[in-house]
Design an enzyme around this catalytic site. Structure first.
Site, PDB file in Angstrom:
ATOM      1  CD1 TRP A 104      -2.282  -2.179   1.581  1.00 45.19           C
ATOM      2  CD2 TRP A 104      -3.026  -1.025  -0.185  1.00 45.19           C
ATOM      3  NE1 TRP A 104      -3.317  -2.890   1.014  1.00 45.19           N
ATOM      4  CE2 TRP A 104      -3.788  -2.205  -0.065  1.00 45.19           C
ATOM      5  CE3 TRP A 104      -3.306  -0.153  -1.238  1.00 45.19           C
ATOM      6  CZ2 TRP A 104      -4.823  -2.526  -0.957  1.00 45.19           C
ATOM      7  CZ3 TRP A 104      -4.330  -0.470  -2.124  1.00 45.19           C
ATOM      8  CH2 TRP A 104      -5.072  -1.648  -1.978  1.00 45.19           C
ATOM      9  CG  ASP A 175      -3.165   4.220   3.794  1.00 44.93           C
ATOM     10  OD1 ASP A 175      -4.205   4.058   4.460  1.00 44.93           O
ATOM     11  OD2 ASP A 175      -2.914   3.587   2.748  1.00 44.93           O
ATOM     12  CE  LYS A 199      -9.048  -2.634   3.199  1.00 45.21           C
ATOM     13  NZ  LYS A 199      -7.863  -1.880   2.830  1.00 45.21           N
TER      14      LYS A 199
HETATM   15  C1  LIG Z   1      -7.329  -1.363   1.490  1.00 46.03           C
HETATM   16  C2  LIG Z   1      -6.254  -0.377   1.623  1.00 46.03           C
HETATM   17  C3  LIG Z   1      -6.116   0.700   0.734  1.00 46.03           C
HETATM   18  C4  LIG Z   1      -6.997   0.883  -0.474  1.00 46.03           C
HETATM   19  O1  LIG Z   1      -8.251   1.287  -0.108  1.00 46.03           O
HETATM   20  P1  LIG Z   1      -9.359   1.654  -1.198  1.00 46.03           P
HETATM   21  O2  LIG Z   1     -10.438   2.214  -0.330  1.00 46.03           O
HETATM   22  O3  LIG Z   1      -9.732   0.378  -1.878  1.00 46.03           O
HETATM   23  O4  LIG Z   1      -8.802   2.629  -2.134  1.00 46.03           O
HETATM   24  C5  LIG Z   1      -5.107   1.605   0.960  1.00 46.03           C
HETATM   25  N1  LIG Z   1      -4.264   1.495   2.008  1.00 46.03           N
HETATM   26  C6  LIG Z   1      -4.369   0.466   2.884  1.00 46.03           C
HETATM   27  C7  LIG Z   1      -3.423   0.399   4.031  1.00 46.03           C
HETATM   28  C8  LIG Z   1      -5.369  -0.487   2.731  1.00 46.03           C
HETATM   29  O5  LIG Z   1      -5.477  -1.496   3.603  1.00 46.03           O
END
Ligand SMILES: *Cc1c(COP(=O)(O)O)cnc(C)c1O
Length: 363
Positions: A104, A175, A199
């Site tokens: 990511w 993030d 998540k």
């Molecule tokens: C799932 C995830 C993403 C992507 O998320 P989207 O909402 O599908 O764009 C980005 N960063 C992390 C750490 C993730 O677990």
């Protein structure tokens, strides 16, 4: 008859609290006497405004977010933030630093490079992202527009429990998609935090952004409205139609999280769930091998078995036992147990029992 529910270890979209689903079900046809569902009411109605305000207040409470931070509910997922962050916060000619610790953060780094200059402050790719860099290993640019990191790498299963420290004056951007509201953090260390809801905080369709107000002053004037954090913040996420249903479910999840006793209580519960599975791995005499060598994630536990055939068999038999979503990402292989907030302790216990029995039969 009560509906069938499984032990859900999906990485995202992922398990939601049963109580939240039940409340959404109960309120589905007539939300608070409106005679409509939340999907059918105006996003300008007082009912929806209250949902947004509630979600913001509950987030402020849970994470102790200081007053000088805006809370936004946006679309495009965490992935769109990968582009919006450099567009908004990296001025022309400036460079940004990225700590590359897994799939990511690498995606965030690559996306930012399409739009200008970014540098990797560290990359753990040569070790297939099985640990995090030490603070002393970071090559930090004191002039960087910001330092970006990913607090939990959902695919590789490594997690930061203490934030990397940027040079003085360099904003820290995180993030936090897959460990958001899983434990207390000191928001004041961050200039921006963002998390796709699917998540740990709700369903797909909404991304939560927490941004310190002084950062918004840096937003250039020429951005399209929907890509401009300053405009989005001024309109309190209601610049256009927001994902109303997703925001509503997030608001219910946050109330549920508060009901568990807040983030310290949730952290204890998450620690206990993760300990059960890591102990089973560590005590398996090498039958189960963790992917992460250190900095092991509480949210996504990645592990391998002695062969791919055994891994397929493990996933298949687990599924027959209503243990769902345990297959790892193809880039790591093996298994991944995602133990987000909504996954009950009983799910960890049942998984561990299954792991021990599987080893006895096949070890
Ligand atoms: C799932 C995830 C993403 C992507 O998320 P989207 O909402 O599908 O764009 C980005 N960063 C992390 C750490 C993730 O677990």
């Amino acid at each position: 008859m009560s509906p069938k529910r499984v032990f859900n270890f999906n990485p995202g979209p992922a398990a939601l609290p049963l109580e939240v689903l039940q409340q959404a079900q109960a309120e589905m046809l007539d939300y608070k006497g409106t005679g409509m569902s939340v999907m059918e009411i105006s996003h300008r109605s007082k009912e929806f405004e209250a949902i947004v305000a509630d979600a913001q207040n509950d987030l402020r409470d849970l994470l102790k977010i200081p007053a000088n931070y805006k809370i936004l509910f946006l679309q495009g997922g965490a992935s769109l933030q990968f582009a919006m962050i450099p567009m908004n916060f990296r001025p022309a000619g400036a460079s940004a630093d990225y700590i590359v610790t897994g799939t990511w953060s690498k995606k965030a780094f690559k996306e930012s490079q399409k739009l200008g200059t970014s540098k990797a402050a560290a990359s753990i790719e040569a070790d297939n992202f099985n640990h995090l860099p030490a603070q002393s290993d970071l090559k930090l640019d004191p002039q960087a527009a910001y330092l970006h990191f990913t607090s939990n790498e959902t695919i590789h299963g490594v997690e930061y429990f203490t934030e990397p420290v940027p040079p003085t004056g360099v904003p820290l951007i995180c993030d936090a998609s897959s460990d958001f509201v899983s434990r207390p953090i000191d928001v004041s260390k961050y200039s921006m935090l963002y998390a796709g809801a699917q998540k740990n905080a709700g369903p797909a369709g909404v991304v939560i952004c927490i941004i310190r107000e002084d950062l918004l002053a840096k937003v250039p004037a020429n951005l399209p409205n929907l890509l401009d954090y300053k405009t989005l913040a001024e309109e309190n996420s209601l610049l256009n139609t927001p994902p109303c249903w997703s925001v509503y479910i997030v608001s219910l999840v946050l109330k549920w999280a508060k009901g568990l006793g807040g983030l310290s209580a949730i952290e204890k519960r998450n620690q206990a769930k993760a300990d059960l599975v890591y102990n089973a791995i560590d005590q398996s005499g090498g039958f189960y091998k963790g992917h992460a060598k250190s900095d092991r994630s509480r949210m996504n536990i990645t592990f391998r078995l002695p062969s791919e055939a055994l891994e397929d068999q493990f996933a298949g038999e687990a599924k027959k036992n209503d243990l769902i979503g345990l297959k790892g990402h193809r880039s790591v292989g093996g298994m991944r147990a995602s133990l987000y907030n909504a996954v009950p302790v009983e799910a960890s216990e049942t998984l561990v029992k299954f792991m021990m029995e599987f080893q006895q039969k096949n070890g």
